[in-house]
Design a protein around this motif. Structure first.
Motif, PDB file in Angstrom:
ATOM      1  N   VAL A 165       0.856  -1.183   0.000  1.00 61.59           N
ATOM      2  CA  VAL A 165       0.000   0.000   0.000  1.00 61.59           C
ATOM      3  C   VAL A 165       0.892   1.232   0.000  1.00 61.59           C
ATOM      4  O   VAL A 165       1.917   1.268   0.696  1.00 61.59           O
ATOM      5  N   GLU A 166       0.494   2.236  -0.805  1.00 63.65           N
ATOM      6  CA  GLU A 166       1.237   3.500  -0.864  1.00 63.65           C
ATOM      7  C   GLU A 166       0.277   4.643  -0.521  1.00 63.65           C
ATOM      8  O   GLU A 166      -0.261   5.297  -1.414  1.00 63.65           O
ATOM      9  N   PRO A 167       0.036   4.912   0.768  1.00 59.34           N
ATOM     10  CA  PRO A 167      -0.934   5.947   1.162  1.00 59.34           C
ATOM     11  C   PRO A 167      -0.241   7.275   1.459  1.00 59.34           C
ATOM     12  O   PRO A 167       0.972   7.425   1.301  1.00 59.34           O
ATOM     13  N   ASP A 168      -1.082   8.250   1.882  1.00 54.66           N
ATOM     14  CA  ASP A 168      -0.519   9.487   2.420  1.00 54.66           C
ATOM     15  C   ASP A 168       0.020   9.242   3.823  1.00 54.66           C
ATOM     16  O   ASP A 168       1.079   9.748   4.188  1.00 54.66           O
ATOM     17  N   SER A 169      -0.756   8.495   4.616  1.00 55.29           N
ATOM     18  CA  SER A 169      -0.319   8.122   5.961  1.00 55.29           C
ATOM     19  C   SER A 169      -1.039   6.843   6.358  1.00 55.29           C
ATOM     20  O   SER A 169      -2.082   6.503   5.803  1.00 55.29           O
ATOM     21  N   ILE A 170      -0.463   6.169   7.364  1.00 55.32           N
ATOM     22  CA  ILE A 170      -1.011   4.884   7.777  1.00 55.32           C
ATOM     23  C   ILE A 170      -0.798   4.704   9.274  1.00 55.32           C
ATOM     24  O   ILE A 170       0.212   5.141   9.836  1.00 55.32           O
ATOM     25  N   ARG A 171      -1.788   4.084   9.882  1.00 54.52           N
ATOM     26  CA  ARG A 171      -1.709   3.716  11.299  1.00 54.52           C
ATOM     27  C   ARG A 171      -2.086   2.245  11.393  1.00 54.52           C
ATOM     28  O   ARG A 171      -3.190   1.861  11.003  1.00 54.52           O
TER      29      ARG A 171
END
Length: 909
Positions: A165-171
């Motif tokens: 996955v290539e998101p803006d941010s991840i938690r």
């Protein structure tokens, strides 16, 4: 809108060998599957909008430390109390690094990595500008950072197992496997997916919010995408979505589904195939290419398709692909059309039934090296490709031959090697509707045997080179027409025969430079039917009766030849542009003798008395392997083949060796002299040749027949030299020339628009007769294989690829002083890119004898990145039509299209 899943096959459908996935418009909603599979172990549902992620504030009791110090302090936190063991905070080793700094907060149990940060823990791989690892709460946070200009860079790349996955941010919580992802971007098959928020509840439930998916290359600025706000996905079970809307150029369209529920499976699926709607002048409105797809197994499938027209016409098609890895693959298609023109009771009313069967089978060469089975079948109604209303096969319409072959061969590794083959062949003339078929053809051969050759060493001389072979050929042949094909009359008139051949030959050298051959051929033919001729006094005509029963004849002949090769070089000097010309001559003299076999001939009287006008015939007349000859034949043949090659100075001054240029690939002369003939012993002189020019792009072939004998006033050849009759030494009776020329803007480019389906249907493999149009699948470019998108080079540096093909044919006939040009035509096809995304093409020609334009086709195509638009127009002729298409290139969304066309309203012949 489609509401069922179906995958197409062949040119419509994905190949079975690759486990096809049926695709239809419902994949607008089915994007959940692709999205969540790419997101991996995440989930999404309605949540409060999260603020833009920023790096957490540094604790006052935290200090910046080196990577080694961070690892040492982590190790020091492990309790050493031997009385009561506490559970380790980390269950596995952690590896991390960062470009600027790594901070360790022992109180908060945080590791903060900044700038080109990387973290590896268990099966997690995480790269980002900022990473915060809370090993007490089992959570990882990653986000972007700002560069010197204030632009957010270094997007997170999260990988767990096979999910990326290539998101803006991840938690992410690596204990519960729950995740919250903002603006995730991922690829799944042909889809590119982006979701505002993705959330995973547990192993079996995923939620996504604000998801859009497309087949465009740029997910950030796509030409089109499908947007849905709510998706619930249960892997391998179901997908539930809310409103799904199609957006083109960031403008929402009315194309939408309010909600949908779909069962999901990772295996192939059967499903409906939605038809195409349209109308024609002669048959009314229609539904085409609708039906059902059966996913039978991983090795084969089946599609049943149909057309229906409001005037009662209909069509059925059965198409299947099959494959077994490392063994074989193939496809089988059966097409049937019941065509009705006009309306019952009107004078132009007609009804006809046409069909076509195609089968292609190929065996992997490694599966069995000693046996092989193959099939290439194309048979059916002679008028199928001229009258079919489901496709426009231009090259197939203009071609007049269909052919088929099914064969099995086996090699026996004995000494000598033996080969056995069984075949069924079919040849059909679509103009005369005549069909010739063999079912089966048996062939058995034994390799050459050298009975007098030494076991070791070379075979030299007349005696040691004596060899013999054996071959057997048996045929069961049918000659019929379309109307009688596979009816009782066809089998009643079958011809059966078997031919045995034993050639005995040798070769040797004479005077070192001459090669000589000699052979004796023995031939024996068996028939199960012969004929008997007699004179019928009642009808006053000759009658022929079939005689059933075994009969045979035996013949033999002798032949020999003597030839050599002569080399000649004409030098003009190393300083000349043409340094030398090399001429290679291969003269050959042959002799053949065939005795008369008049013992196989009978006579019958042509009147009642039996004494007048006796006529001879052989009972083997009309047999499939011929009949024994009555005339004694003894002839000498002469032939001379020539090649001309030049050595020229290379334009490249750095090269020291001259360049070789072929002037004439071949220039042949041949004739014969029949010693046994009473008159006209010399056969006409045949002259033929050919060459390639312009770096082999132009191919020229020519031929002429020259007769030394004169003609009488009635146009018959007489025993008198033409030169003695006031003419030249030879009389030109026929001549022909063909020129084929292909060129393109790039010398090394080979044309990609090979017409494979048209060639399979019996047409040409190029586009001189236009390109074939299959209405069931218009996604493929009519200019050949789709090329990778290239960067725009600028208006003043734009390269416009083009290609052209010419074919010229000229035939001259002068058998009886007619001196007429019976054939004179020019065909041309051209394709070019007006711009990097606009393609145009034309196929046309002119017949100078009939004084008219031949088949003409105009092609236009626009590359719309993820979409393709084309217009195909045949402006005049019996098959005049036009068709317009715009649709998505990707196979998973192949049903999202708009198509308008006029179907050729052909006149039945």
């Amino acid at each position: 809108m489609r509401k069922f899943g179906a995958s197409k096959m062949g040119h419509i459908f994905t190949k079975v060998a690759l486990n096809p996935l049926r695709t239809n418009l419902f994949h607008i909603v089915l994007s959940a599957f692709f999205l969540t599979m790419a997101v991996g172990k995440t989930h999404a549902q309605d949540t409060k909008k999260q603020p833009d992620p920023v790096a957490p504030k540094t604790q006052t009791d935290s200090i910046a430390i080196s990577l080694k110090e961070a690892q040492t302090q982590l190790a020091d936190t492990i309790p050493t109390d031997s009385i009561k063991q506490k559970k380790a905070v980390l269950e596995s080793k952690i590896r991390y690094k960062a470009e600027k700094y790594a901070k360790l907060d022992q109180k908060q149990k945080l590791i903060t990595l900044y700038d080109k940060a990387e973290l590896y823990y268990q099966d997690i791989e995480l790269k980002s500008g900022l990473i915060v690892f809370n090993y007490e709460k089992n959570e990882v946070y990653a986000g972007r950072i700002k560069d010197s200009t204030g632009t957010l860079t270094q997007y997170p790349v999260f990988k767990q197992g096979s999910n990326v996955v290539e998101p803006d941010s991840i938690r992410f919580n690596y204990k519960t496997k729950k995740a919250l992802i903002w603006n995730s971007r991922t690829d799944q098959g042909e889809f590119k997916v982006k979701a505002e928020i993705s959330k995973r509840i547990n192993d079996s439930v995923y939620f996504l919010k604000g998801a859009r998916f497309t087949t465009a290359k740029d997910i950030e600025d796509p030409e089109y995408y499908f947007y849905t706000n709510k998706i619930k996905y249960v892997p391998k079970k179901k997908v539930v979505t809310g409103l799904t809307n199609m957006v083109i150029a960031d403008v929402p369209t009315p194309i939408a589904l309010p909600f949908a529920f779909f069962p999901m499976t990772t295996e192939n699926q059967s499903g409906l195939i939605i038809p195409t709607f349209g109308d024609t002048n002669a048959r009314g409105y229609f539904l085409q290419n609708g039906g059902y797809y059966f996913s039978l197994s991983d090795h084969y499938d089946l599609a049943v398709l149909g057309d229906y027209y409001t005037n009662g016409s209909y069509a059925l098609r059965f198409e299947t692909n099959y494959a077994w890895r490392y063994k074989f693959r193939g496809n089988f298609n059966v097409r049937f059309e019941n065509q009705i023109n006009s309306e019952r009771g009107l004078p132009d009313y007609s009804k006809t039934k046409i069909y076509n069967i195609q089968w292609s089978h190929s065996q992997d060469a490694k599966s069995n090296p000693n046996s092989r089975f193959s099939a290439s079948v194309n048979l059916g109604s002679s008028k199928y490709f001229q009258q079919s209303i489901n496709q426009v096969n231009v090259g197939s319409q203009l071609n007049n031959t269909l052919s088929s072959s099914i064969s099995y061969s086996k090699t026996f590794n004995t000494e000598p090697v033996m080969n056995l083959s069984l075949a069924a062949t079919h040849s059909q003339n679509t103009n005369t509707e005549a069909i010739n078929m063999t079912l089966p053809t048996l062939q058995f051969t034994v390799d050459r045997i050298y009975p007098f050759a030494p076991k070791d060493g070379a075979k030299k001389g007349f005696f040691k080179n004596i060899n013999l072979q054996y071959s057997l050929r048996g045929e069961n042949r049918f000659a019929t027409t379309d109307s009688l094909f596979f009816k009782s009359e066809m089998f009643k008139d079958a011809q059966t025969g078997m031919q045995h051949s034993i050639p005995l030959s040798t070769n040797f050298k004479i005077f070192k430079y001459f090669s000589a051959t000699a052979s004796v051929n023995y031939n024996e033919v068996w028939y199960l039917k012969t004929i008997r001729k007699s004179y019928n006094t009642t009808t006053a005509r000759d009658t022929t009766m079939e005689v059933s029963g075994f009969d045979a004849f035996r013949t033999y002949n002798f032949s020999s030849s003597l030839g050599t090769t002569i080399y000649g070089t004409f030098k003009f000097g190393d300083t000349k542009k043409i340094q030398a010309i090399r001429h290679v001559m291969r003269p050959n003299v042959s002799y053949s003798y065939t005795p008369s076999f008049e013992k196989y001939y009978d006579t019958y009287a042509t009147d009642a008395s039996g004494r007048m006008d006796l006529r001879e015939y052989t009972r083997f007349e009309g047999g499939i392997f011929g009949a024994p000859g009555k005339v004694n034949s003894s002839s000498v043949g002469f032939s001379l083949s020539n090649t001309f090659e030049a050595k020229v100075t290379d334009r490249d001054s750095t090269k020291t060796e001259p360049k070789k240029v072929m002037l004439l690939n071949n220039f042949n002369l041949s004739t014969s002299y029949n010693i046994s003939a009473d008159s006209l012993r010399w056969a006409p002189l045949r002259v033929s040749g050919g060459t390639n020019l312009f770096k082999d792009k132009m191919n020229i072939n020519f031929g002429a027949t020259l007769n030394p004998y004169a003609l009488d006033n009635a146009g018959r050849t007489i025993e008198k030299w033409n030169i003695d009759n006031g003419g030249s030494l030879f009389r030109l009776t026929s001549a022909n020339m063909t020129i084929n020329y292909s060129l393109s803007s790039r010398d090394n480019d080979s044309k990609k628009n090979e017409n494979k389906q048209g060639q399979r249907n019996g047409g040409r493999d190029d586009d001189l007769f236009g390109t074939n149009t299959d209405f069931s699948d218009r996604r493929q470019s009519q200019f050949g294989d789709d090329e990778e998108e290239a960067e725009f080079p600028g208006f003043f540096n734009a390269e416009l690829p083009w290609d052209m093909t010419f074919a010229y044919q000229l035939t001259y006939t002068n058998t009886r002083r007619e001196k007429s040009i019976t054939g004179n035509s020019l065909m041309v096809s051209a394709n070019t890119d007006l711009t990097p995304r606009w393609k145009v093409g034309v196929s046309t020609g002119y017949d100078f004898v009939q004084k008219g334009v031949t088949f003409t086709q105009l092609r236009f195509e626009r590359d719309l990145l993820s979409w393709r638009m084309d217009f195909n127009w045949t402006p005049f002729g019996d098959n005049a039509y036009w068709t317009f298409f715009i649709g998505i290139k990707s196979g998973v969304l192949s049903d999202i299209k708009w198509e308008k066309r006029t179907v050729p309203d052909r006149v039945l012949r």
